[in-house]
Design a protein around this motif. Structure first.
Motif, PDB file in Angstrom:
ATOM      1  N   THR A 135       0.844  -1.199   0.000  1.00 18.50           N
ATOM      2  CA  THR A 135       0.000   0.000   0.000  1.00 18.50           C
ATOM      3  C   THR A 135       0.879   1.249   0.000  1.00 18.50           C
ATOM      4  O   THR A 135       0.650   2.184  -0.781  1.00 18.50           O
ATOM      5  CB  THR A 135      -0.937   0.000   1.230  1.00 18.50           C
ATOM      6  N   GLU A 136       1.910   1.245   0.844  1.00 19.24           N
ATOM      7  CA  GLU A 136       2.851   2.369   0.873  1.00 19.24           C
ATOM      8  C   GLU A 136       3.531   2.553  -0.488  1.00 19.24           C
ATOM      9  O   GLU A 136       3.624   3.663  -1.009  1.00 19.24           O
ATOM     10  CB  GLU A 136       3.944   2.123   1.927  1.00 19.24           C
ATOM     11  N   GLY A 137       4.006   1.431  -1.043  1.00 13.09           N
ATOM     12  CA  GLY A 137       4.730   1.483  -2.308  1.00 13.09           C
ATOM     13  C   GLY A 137       3.864   1.974  -3.459  1.00 13.09           C
ATOM     14  O   GLY A 137       4.312   2.773  -4.287  1.00 13.09           O
ATOM     15  N   LEU A 138       2.615   1.514  -3.501  1.00 16.42           N
ATOM     16  CA  LEU A 138       1.735   1.923  -4.597  1.00 16.42           C
ATOM     17  C   LEU A 138       1.285   3.372  -4.433  1.00 16.42           C
ATOM     18  O   LEU A 138       1.132   4.090  -5.420  1.00 16.42           O
ATOM     19  CB  LEU A 138       0.542   0.976  -4.700  1.00 16.42           C
ATOM     20  N   ALA A 139       1.071   3.806  -3.181  1.00 11.53           N
ATOM     21  CA  ALA A 139       0.710   5.208  -2.942  1.00 11.53           C
ATOM     22  C   ALA A 139       1.842   6.101  -3.457  1.00 11.53           C
ATOM     23  O   ALA A 139       1.606   7.115  -4.112  1.00 11.53           O
ATOM     24  CB  ALA A 139       0.462   5.437  -1.456  1.00 11.53           C
ATOM     25  N   LYS A 140       3.057   5.687  -3.181  1.00 12.10           N
ATOM     26  CA  LYS A 140       4.229   6.439  -3.632  1.00 12.10           C
ATOM     27  C   LYS A 140       4.306   6.438  -5.165  1.00 12.10           C
ATOM     28  O   LYS A 140       4.560   7.471  -5.792  1.00 12.10           O
ATOM     29  CB  LYS A 140       5.477   5.778  -3.034  1.00 12.10           C
ATOM     30  N   PHE A 141       4.069   5.263  -5.744  1.00 13.10           N
ATOM     31  CA  PHE A 141       4.137   5.116  -7.207  1.00 13.10           C
ATOM     32  C   PHE A 141       3.096   6.004  -7.901  1.00 13.10           C
ATOM     33  O   PHE A 141       3.418   6.757  -8.818  1.00 13.10           O
ATOM     34  CB  PHE A 141       3.936   3.637  -7.573  1.00 13.10           C
TER      35      PHE A 141
END
Lengths: 335, 335
Positions: B237-243
């Motif tokens: 979730t963190e990684g995709l929000a950043k992406f």
């Protein structure tokens, strides 16, 4: 080359399936013949209604259809004259070179294992999905085998690597193991052992553990996980893309300012959407099957089917299953 | 009420930790006293440099600090005079009511289990994270226990439910089990058994399995998973929000049109960012600990520490650990 197609599988069958097939025959002429399996009367009616030419498409009649609600193992066992089972049998008998279906994932997994069988060392094939991100990567297993032994995770690394190299044209693909930390000691005992096996395997370019936070950033070309975890990654990615997409849409719909901003950004948003369109890469191959079997998305339209046929053709042309079988058993990587 | 604070834990210690503490004392006066544990000289120097008033903040000296690179179990065993170990001991001895630290998650998990101990029926506490989405939800375990038995998953459901009700004010929280399908038969044997236990538990409002695709859509208030899977959900979730954030930023930076669109959408984007700011809900509580222990994010600033102290205060005021212990062992839900 002959690609066998399940004409009755998926939400938009048979119309979109047949359209995709007809388009593919034109694109890849004269190298492609298609065997479309399904209710011959329905197929003929659909072709008439949609004014589709079925040149180079042979129709093989199958009176049943496996539905999404059918219990997979039972459906494969009892619906002997379904488009999926008949198609898989044609593949097993060598009447065609690969099989494409947009039907039930579970039934296709069971049917592939039982009818087409697997390469040496693989008991049940893995469902491998190409996911867009900064660079597209292959995630496997993305849901077929919820429990995996360490040796299965190792095999996923080898199979994914061969696919990315042979079909996607990625040189020396980076293989990573999903884990909750970069250190070798991280994760469950299964993951600790899988890490050691992948690291020792000289037929792949293993780059270590990948934390899920870094997956979208394109740090690996092949992302290895058990089917339970892989399914979480695949589905959560879909869910969050939808969530952020809806939020962005909400911004664009918030009055005149939003509408104006949308007009300004339209081109960029369309490009981004296109970049995130997984259909571009075809469907999800069942890696480890003795012959290429491709699961197209249940909601596939003609374009998605066209791309899945293209993908099946690449698998055949590059002898994907042969190279995979040899790389799974030999000591050295096949050049 | 006395909240014990690890003044040396986290990337921005001790300055941001002390600022957050000073702010909290003002916000919650006259009900709050803080015990800040850490190097007394450094704390005094930092307060002078930053012109911070330490009214209602008692300093307890501790000469060591547990670093992020320290092996958790070893660090807790050997660094007896670290701010974290000293703070946890003060909590265990009843010198304060709750403990907040932005230090090493692993060490805090081990230290909590060994020093503060757990409520009856819980061997090791679960790390519970509040994740923003359509509605905020609690995910547990989000990484502390990579392997979980079905009874642990059941306990997570009960503990998360009590937290959401008592601290977040959600009435009759909906509890869901992460799984790769809605049917009871889905998932590994552990998940099948956990589903049955959660379903039979009359102290929670179990709404069944949740597919990861639906998690961001707000279908549950408590999302139960083993620590390996939970960590994947949290980090992805963190990684995709950043992406997706980077992609949006890219659109805004694509020339004059993008810059103009940004000006038009600025307010909406800021609101969305604020809505997605997990710091608002405080840190991640270790549920199942005998007394409240809160893990603040390693990168916590003063605001995040302020919110984590607020959260610790709510846990104490609502007797979170007491209600949890009773709900874990009794047959009926405590009103």
């Amino acid at each position: 080359m002959k690609i066998i197609l399940d004409a009755m599988g998926g939400d938009n069958a048979p119309a979109e399936i047949l359209k995709g097939a007809a388009d593919a025959v034109v694109t890849f002429a004269p190298d492609l013949e298609i065997i479309a399996v399904g209710d011959a009367e329905k197929i003929a009616a659909c072709a008439r209604e949609n004014n589709l030419k079925l040149d180079h498409i042979e129709i093989v009649n199958a009176t049943e259809t496996i539905e999404m609600c059918d219990e997979p193992a039972k459906a494969v066992r009892t619906k002997k004259d379904s488009s999926m089972v008949v198609g898989l049998k044609l593949l097993a008998e060598g009447k065609g070179d690969a099989f494409v279906s947009a039907g039930s994932t579970g039934a296709l997994h069971v049917g592939t294992s039982l009818i087409v069988r697997t390469v040496k060392g693989i008991k049940r094939p893995a469902l491998a999905t190409i996911i867009p991100g900064k660079t597209p990567f292959m995630l496997l297993d993305s849901g077929a085998n919820v429990e995996c032994r360490p040796s299965m995770l190792e095999a996923f690394g080898v199979m994914g690597s061969v696919y990315m190299e042979k079909v996607m044209g990625v040189k020396n693909p980076r293989v990573a193991l999903v884990n909750n930390g970069a250190e070798e000691s991280k994760g469950t005992p299964t993951y600790v052992e899988a890490h050691a096996l992948l690291k020792a395997n000289n037929r792949i370019n293993f780059v270590g553990n990948v934390e899920p936070r870094d997956i979208p950033a394109g740090v690996a070309d092949v992302v290895v996980a058990d089917g339970f975890t892989g399914n979480v990654i695949l589905k959560l990615t879909e869910g969050l893309a939808k969530f952020f997409g809806a939020k962005l849409k909400g911004l664009f719909k918030s009055g005149v300012k939003g509408a104006l901003a949308y007009l300004l950004l339209k081109g960029g948003v369309a490009d981004f959407k296109k970049g995130m369109d997984a259909d571009e890469y075809g469907g999800a191959p069942f890696l480890g099957a003795a012959k290429p079997v491709i699961k197209a998305h249940g909601s596939s339209n003609a374009r998605a089917i066209h791309q899945a046929i293209r993908q099946a053709k690449l698998c055949v042309e590059n002898d994907l299953c042969g190279v995979m079988a040899r790389n799974l058993t030999s000591e050295e990587k096949e050049a």
